[in-house]
Design a protein around this motif. Structure first.
Motif, PDB file in Angstrom:
ATOM      1  N   SER A   5       2.209   3.640   6.247  1.00 57.27           N
ATOM      2  CA  SER A   5       1.670   2.303   6.002  1.00 57.27           C
ATOM      3  C   SER A   5       0.164   2.383   6.250  1.00 57.27           C
ATOM      4  CB  SER A   5       2.321   1.261   6.912  1.00 57.27           C
ATOM      5  OG  SER A   5       1.709   1.233   8.172  1.00 57.27           O
ATOM      6  N   ASN A   7      -1.506   0.795   8.249  1.00 54.05           N
ATOM      7  CA  ASN A   7      -1.771   0.731   9.690  1.00 54.05           C
ATOM      8  C   ASN A   7      -1.911   2.110  10.321  1.00 54.05           C
ATOM      9  OD1 ASN A   7      -1.948  -2.001  10.267  1.00 54.05           O
ATOM     10  ND2 ASN A   7       0.249  -2.230  10.510  1.00 54.05           N
ATOM     11  N   ASP A   8      -1.360   3.133   9.699  1.00 51.35           N
ATOM     12  CA  ASP A   8      -1.375   4.481  10.269  1.00 51.35           C
ATOM     13  C   ASP A   8      -2.656   5.249   9.976  1.00 51.35           C
ATOM     14  OD1 ASP A   8       1.230   4.113  11.242  1.00 51.35           O
ATOM     15  OD2 ASP A   8       2.084   4.722   9.324  1.00 51.35           O
ATOM     16  N   SER A  66      -3.095  -6.660  10.314  1.00 60.74           N
ATOM     17  CA  SER A  66      -2.093  -5.632  10.584  1.00 60.74           C
ATOM     18  C   SER A  66      -0.764  -5.934   9.903  1.00 60.74           C
ATOM     19  CB  SER A  66      -1.894  -5.507  12.101  1.00 60.74           C
ATOM     20  OG  SER A  66      -0.910  -4.564  12.385  1.00 60.74           O
ATOM     21  N   GLU A  67      -0.337  -7.183   9.941  1.00 63.42           N
ATOM     22  CA  GLU A  67       0.954  -7.540   9.333  1.00 63.42           C
ATOM     23  C   GLU A  67       0.945  -7.314   7.819  1.00 63.42           C
ATOM     24  OE1 GLU A  67       1.283 -12.199   8.785  1.00 63.42           O
ATOM     25  OE2 GLU A  67       0.428 -11.697  10.746  1.00 63.42           O
ATOM     26  N   GLU A  70       1.111  -3.374   6.954  1.00 63.57           N
ATOM     27  CA  GLU A  70       2.458  -2.785   7.011  1.00 63.57           C
ATOM     28  C   GLU A  70       3.105  -2.730   5.632  1.00 63.57           C
ATOM     29  OE1 GLU A  70       4.426  -1.283   9.339  1.00 63.57           O
ATOM     30  OE2 GLU A  70       2.623  -1.291  10.565  1.00 63.57           O
ATOM     31  N   ASN A  71       2.717  -3.623   4.752  1.00 61.78           N
ATOM     32  CA  ASN A  71       3.307  -3.708   3.406  1.00 61.78           C
ATOM     33  C   ASN A  71       2.534  -2.928   2.348  1.00 61.78           C
ATOM     34  OD1 ASN A  71       5.505  -5.378   4.102  1.00 61.78           O
ATOM     35  ND2 ASN A  71       4.092  -7.109   4.230  1.00 61.78           N
TER      36      ASN A  71
END
Length: 77
Positions: A5, A7-8, A66-67, A70-71
């Motif tokens: 994702s 975020n990583d 961040s949310e 994730e997508n």
């Protein structure tokens, strides 16, 4: 091929957009800012609280929560 994702991805790293998992208006917004398949995206840094994160996308700096990250699935470069 290692899919993560968004975020990583750490500051200074680049990745290529693989898939958007979001739906509805958020999906449309991500497409509008240029997050389409095979787009190179670079993480510029995170805010002091850790959210949102700034990314360089097609020459523009965009902050994404961040949310929402994730997508967004990406492949590291």
């Amino acid at each position: 091929m290692n899919v993560n994702s968004l975020n990583d991805i750490n500051p200074g790293e680049q990745a290529v957009v693989s898939t958007l998992l979001s739906t509805g208006s958020m999906h449309r917004r991500l497409l509008d800012i240029g997050l389409v398949e095979n787009t190179v995206i670079e993480c510029l840094g995170r805010s002091p609280g850790g959210d949102p994160t700034a990314f360089l996308i097609r020459g523009a700096v965009i902050a994404i929560r961040s949310e929402d990250c994730e997508n967004i699935l990406v492949i590291r470069r």
